[in-house]
Design a protein around this motif. Structure first.
Motif, PDB file in Angstrom:
ATOM      1  N   ALA A  68       0.826  -1.206   0.000  1.00  0.00           N
ATOM      2  CA  ALA A  68       0.000   0.000   0.000  1.00  0.00           C
ATOM      3  C   ALA A  68       0.860   1.255   0.000  1.00  0.00           C
ATOM      4  N   GLN A  69       1.871   1.277   0.834  1.00  0.00           N
ATOM      5  CA  GLN A  69       2.749   2.447   0.895  1.00  0.00           C
ATOM      6  C   GLN A  69       3.550   2.619  -0.397  1.00  0.00           C
ATOM      7  N   ASN A  70       3.954   1.513  -0.993  1.00  0.00           N
ATOM      8  CA  ASN A  70       4.683   1.592  -2.261  1.00  0.00           C
ATOM      9  C   ASN A  70       3.817   2.153  -3.378  1.00  0.00           C
ATOM     10  N   ILE A  71       2.545   1.767  -3.375  1.00  0.00           N
ATOM     11  CA  ILE A  71       1.633   2.251  -4.413  1.00  0.00           C
ATOM     12  C   ILE A  71       1.490   3.768  -4.340  1.00  0.00           C
ATOM     13  N   VAL A  72       1.190   4.299  -3.151  1.00  0.00           N
ATOM     14  CA  VAL A  72       0.980   5.742  -3.054  1.00  0.00           C
ATOM     15  C   VAL A  72       2.282   6.509  -3.278  1.00  0.00           C
ATOM     16  N   ALA A  73       3.401   5.945  -2.815  1.00  0.00           N
ATOM     17  CA  ALA A  73       4.678   6.632  -2.998  1.00  0.00           C
ATOM     18  C   ALA A  73       5.063   6.701  -4.468  1.00  0.00           C
ATOM     19  N   SER A  74       4.876   5.607  -5.190  1.00  0.00           N
ATOM     20  CA  SER A  74       5.245   5.597  -6.613  1.00  0.00           C
ATOM     21  C   SER A  74       4.316   6.490  -7.425  1.00  0.00           C
ATOM     22  N   CYS A  75       3.035   6.509  -7.065  1.00  0.00           N
ATOM     23  CA  CYS A  75       2.088   7.385  -7.779  1.00  0.00           C
ATOM     24  C   CYS A  75       2.396   8.853  -7.497  1.00  0.00           C
ATOM     25  N   ALA A  76       2.754   9.159  -6.248  1.00  0.00           N
ATOM     26  CA  ALA A  76       3.094  10.542  -5.904  1.00  0.00           C
ATOM     27  C   ALA A  76       4.349  10.985  -6.656  1.00  0.00           C
ATOM     28  N   GLU A  77       5.335  10.100  -6.748  1.00  0.00           N
ATOM     29  CA  GLU A  77       6.552  10.434  -7.490  1.00  0.00           C
ATOM     30  C   GLU A  77       6.249  10.623  -8.972  1.00  0.00           C
ATOM     31  N   ARG A  78       5.384   9.790  -9.504  1.00  0.00           N
ATOM     32  CA  ARG A  78       4.990   9.922 -10.917  1.00  0.00           C
ATOM     33  C   ARG A  78       4.328  11.285 -11.159  1.00  0.00           C
ATOM     34  N   ALA A  79       3.456  11.685 -10.224  1.00  0.00           N
ATOM     35  CA  ALA A  79       2.769  12.969 -10.362  1.00  0.00           C
ATOM     36  C   ALA A  79       3.753  14.133 -10.292  1.00  0.00           C
ATOM     37  N   ARG A  80       4.690  14.067  -9.363  1.00  0.00           N
ATOM     38  CA  ARG A  80       5.663  15.168  -9.207  1.00  0.00           C
ATOM     39  C   ARG A  80       6.586  15.272 -10.419  1.00  0.00           C
ATOM     40  N   LEU A  81       6.952  14.144 -10.988  1.00  0.00           N
ATOM     41  CA  LEU A  81       7.795  14.172 -12.176  1.00  0.00           C
ATOM     42  C   LEU A  81       7.044  14.747 -13.377  1.00  0.00           C
ATOM     43  N   ARG A  82       5.750  14.494 -13.434  1.00  0.00           N
ATOM     44  CA  ARG A  82       4.961  14.992 -14.574  1.00  0.00           C
ATOM     45  C   ARG A  82       4.812  16.510 -14.517  1.00  0.00           C
ATOM     46  N   ASP A  83       4.597  17.045 -13.297  1.00  0.00           N
ATOM     47  CA  ASP A  83       4.491  18.497 -13.148  1.00  0.00           C
ATOM     48  C   ASP A  83       4.921  18.887 -11.738  1.00  0.00           C
ATOM     49  N   PRO A  84       6.165  19.343 -11.574  1.00  0.00           N
ATOM     50  CA  PRO A  84       6.675  19.699 -10.242  1.00  0.00           C
ATOM     51  C   PRO A  84       5.932  20.858  -9.589  1.00  0.00           C
ATOM     52  N   GLU A  85       5.167  21.622 -10.386  1.00  0.00           N
ATOM     53  CA  GLU A  85       4.461  22.782  -9.838  1.00  0.00           C
ATOM     54  C   GLU A  85       3.179  22.391  -9.108  1.00  0.00           C
ATOM     55  N   VAL A  86       2.674  21.204  -9.349  1.00  0.00           N
ATOM     56  CA  VAL A  86       1.432  20.761  -8.710  1.00  0.00           C
ATOM     57  C   VAL A  86       1.746  20.222  -7.313  1.00  0.00           C
TER      58      VAL A  86
END
Length: 299
Positions: free
Chosen positions: A62-80
């Motif tokens: 569970a923690q890996n899922i949210v961490a990897s998704c959060a990293e994916r989001a930050r890489l896509r747009d660091p301003e969000v």
């Protein structure tokens, strides 16, 4: 404080596409993004001794899922601005609760545990049919997901259920800097005995033939009434009106092929706790060629 855009994530390919789409959506509206993963691992993992230092596999996943998704989001747009949570509850309850304080809920088509052949997963369908906030199911073709077609489509139904959908669609069109196409479906009246139906009149284009037999004034009045406020509130948005003969679900499915987003309303009747989703929204959620936004309307 602005409400966040909430995305349900479970590590599936579908939810990763939803994350990508939601990052772009949050950036358009200047919203924070909240990633939510529902996990019931505590109910199924065996009790650990108090002195154990090992983390249960379910918790780690569970923690890996949210961490990897959060990293994916930050890489896509660091301003969000991105936050991520693991909630110990089932997915439907978690998303419905999160939706009470959300700009909108975003889900993928189906989750990690869904059968691959399903057109729409049970979680996405249930959330879209019960949430009191707008639910966006990210589905469709790659060109539609990219948001590069320059068109938001809104289905205009009866006056009581369409206002919220039209307003949401207008805000989307403005945020995207694209056109808004308001579509009203109608059915051809029974023609007089001896007169051919409109589609068989030789030499007459279908659009012209439709206008000749449609209740034109009534259809135009419905579109004008639905759009009057948004035209005044969003003068910079190019608003088009289309009255198309045919079943509403078929008309809107065809319109979705060239849209970045399609928006429909859904009635929410007080005291009714079952699924509240009309046949048109149901068809779009299963078959649309672009992401679908379902905007609830309380009755």
């Amino acid at each position: 404080m602005e409400l966040p855009l909430v995305v349900g994530v479970d590590g599936s390919e579908s939810s990763l596409l939803a994350v990508d789409w939601a990052v772009d959506e949050a950036a358009r509206h200047g919203l924070p993004l909240r990633l939510v993963h529902a996990s019931l691992w505590e109910r199924y993992e065996r009790v650990r001794p108090a002195f154990s230092t090992d983390r249960p596999a379910g918790e780690v996943m569970a923690q890996n899922i949210v961490a990897s998704c959060a990293e994916r989001a930050r890489l896509r747009d660091p301003e969000v601005k991105v936050s991520a949570d693991v909630v110990a509850a089932d997915a439907v309850s978690t998303l419905l609760r999160a939706g009470s304080e959300a700009f909108a809920l975003v889900t993928g088509v189906r989750g990690r545990g869904e059968v691959a052949g399903l057109l729409l997963g049970s979680v996405s369908l249930t959330v879209a049919a019960r949430a009191m906030c707008t639910v966006i199911v990210v589905r469709g073709e790659e060109r539609n997901l990219r948001g590069s077609l320059g068109r938001v489509v809104v289905g205009v139904g009866d006056a009581t259920g369409g206002t919220g959908a039209v307003r949401f669609a207008a805000r989307e069109a403005e945020a995207r800097g694209c056109a808004l196409s308001a579509v009203r479906a109608w059915r051809t009246p029974i023609h007089e005995p001896g007169s051919p139906p409109a589609e068989s009149v030789p030499g007459v284009p279908r659009d012209v033939a439709d206008a000749a037999v449609a209740p034109g004034e009534q259809v135009s009045a419905t579109l004008d009434d639905a759009l009057r406020e948004v035209v005044r509130e969003h003068p910079e948005v190019d608003v088009g009106r289309r009255a198309v003969e045919g079943p509403a679900h078929r008309v809107l499915l065809e319109a979705s092929a060239d849209a970045d987003l399609i928006v429909v309303g859904a009635l929410r009747r007080h005291g009714h706790f079952g699924l509240q989703l009309g046949s048109v929204a149901h068809a779009l959620l299963h078959h649309s060629a672009c992401p679908v936004a379902v905007v609830p309307h309380r009755v």
